[in-house]
Design an enzyme around this catalytic site. Sequence first.
Site, PDB file in Angstrom:
ATOM      1  N   ASP A 218       0.237  -0.516 -15.806  1.00 33.01           N
ATOM      2  CA  ASP A 218      -0.638  -1.138 -14.842  1.00 33.01           C
ATOM      3  C   ASP A 218      -1.738  -0.087 -14.346  1.00 33.01           C
ATOM      4  O   ASP A 218      -2.874  -0.412 -13.800  1.00 33.01           O
ATOM      5  CB  ASP A 218       0.230  -1.828 -13.667  1.00 33.01           C
ATOM      6  N   GLY A 219      -1.010   1.372 -14.012  1.00 38.13           N
ATOM      7  CA  GLY A 219      -1.991   2.175 -13.675  1.00 38.13           C
ATOM      8  C   GLY A 219      -3.266   2.403 -14.502  1.00 38.13           C
ATOM      9  O   GLY A 219      -4.556   2.719 -13.676  1.00 38.13           O
TER      10      GLY A 219
ATOM     11  N   ALA B  38       2.495  -5.200  -5.576  1.00 38.09           N
ATOM     12  CA  ALA B  38       2.670  -4.002  -5.757  1.00 38.09           C
ATOM     13  C   ALA B  38       3.465  -3.288  -4.599  1.00 38.09           C
ATOM     14  O   ALA B  38       4.293  -3.814  -4.082  1.00 38.09           O
ATOM     15  CB  ALA B  38       1.200  -3.283  -6.038  1.00 38.09           C
TER      16      ALA B  38
ATOM     17  N   SER C  99       6.885  -4.367  -1.855  1.00 36.21           N
ATOM     18  CA  SER C  99       8.181  -3.688  -1.412  1.00 36.21           C
ATOM     19  C   SER C  99       8.322  -3.398   0.013  1.00 36.21           C
ATOM     20  O   SER C  99       9.406  -2.908   0.433  1.00 36.21           O
ATOM     21  CB  SER C  99       8.045  -2.310  -2.263  1.00 36.21           C
TER      22      SER C  99
ATOM     23  N   GLN D  83      -3.987   6.349  -6.415  1.00 32.97           N
ATOM     24  CA  GLN D  83      -4.571   7.217  -7.524  1.00 32.97           C
ATOM     25  C   GLN D  83      -5.811   8.343  -7.120  1.00 32.97           C
ATOM     26  O   GLN D  83      -6.255   8.973  -7.547  1.00 32.97           O
ATOM     27  CB  GLN D  83      -5.309   6.342  -8.467  1.00 32.97           C
TER      28      GLN D  83
END
Length: 300
Positions: free
Chosen positions: A75-76, A191, A195, A248
């Site tokens: 996914d990154g 994502a 959490s 990122q």
Amino acid sequence: MKTGNQFNTVALVGRSNTPGIAEPLATLADSIATLGFEVVFEGDTAREIGIAGYPALTPAEIGARADVAIVLGGDGTMLGIGRQLAPYRTPLIGINHGRLGFITDIAASDMQALVPVMLAGKFEREERSLLEARIVRDGEPIYHALAFNDVVVNRSGFSGMVELRASVDGRYMYNQRSDGLIVATPTGSTAYALSSAGPILHPQLAGIVLVPIAPHALSNRPIVLPDDSKIAIQIVGGRDVNVNFDMQSFTSLELNDTIEVRRSKHTVPFLHPIGYSYYTTLRKKLHWNEHASNEDDKAS
């Protein structure tokens, strides 16, 4: 360029520093070229795997030249190239060579069977929204970035809580003491936001979700906003505060800095195999309770 749903030029993008990715990428490139398509590689990918015989292009050159980009990675990888190609509206096909694979939804074992069918025009298309954010310091913008998943304002691992002042469309919402605040797209709702007990937003829902990270007051709950909202988050208190874009890229913040977030004018087209179901992805990736005999409802 495209004729109907047909493609002429196909770009290949691979996950960096990944053992074992060179062979499937080279095999995929050769099989696509055999079908009569022009194949180009993202430059870093071509250099890392040492492939020859295909043009190596920058993301901007891919955006100007390619009709579709196939991403082999996690996914990154998809998030990174998606942000770079967003201004060009280059469609993406994601092949999972990572761990989770929420948005790289084609299994690597299926790519040789599915990719030719999709390149022939048999696919399902959807548009994914992005966020654009800028940091304002002393009244002047000092940094700008796009985010596919989320913009996250948070403390470092060695500092205490931060105090944030949040407003939406110029209207004060609250001051919040917490470890941080997540601003997420529907894509990003599964994502970091998930959490932190945020809700799942369907990718086609026009919304933005704000999710506190470990708030001091339990009444500080996630809230879903219209996707045309303009969000401002000011740093009121705390030390070593950062803002991250899709985890990122990041930059350090100072007291009184303001992070302004809104929906980007760009969207990224995702192409899926015929029969793709977002709910199947959720069941598989989140390991929801399911019975093997259950199928989609039959049309009446």
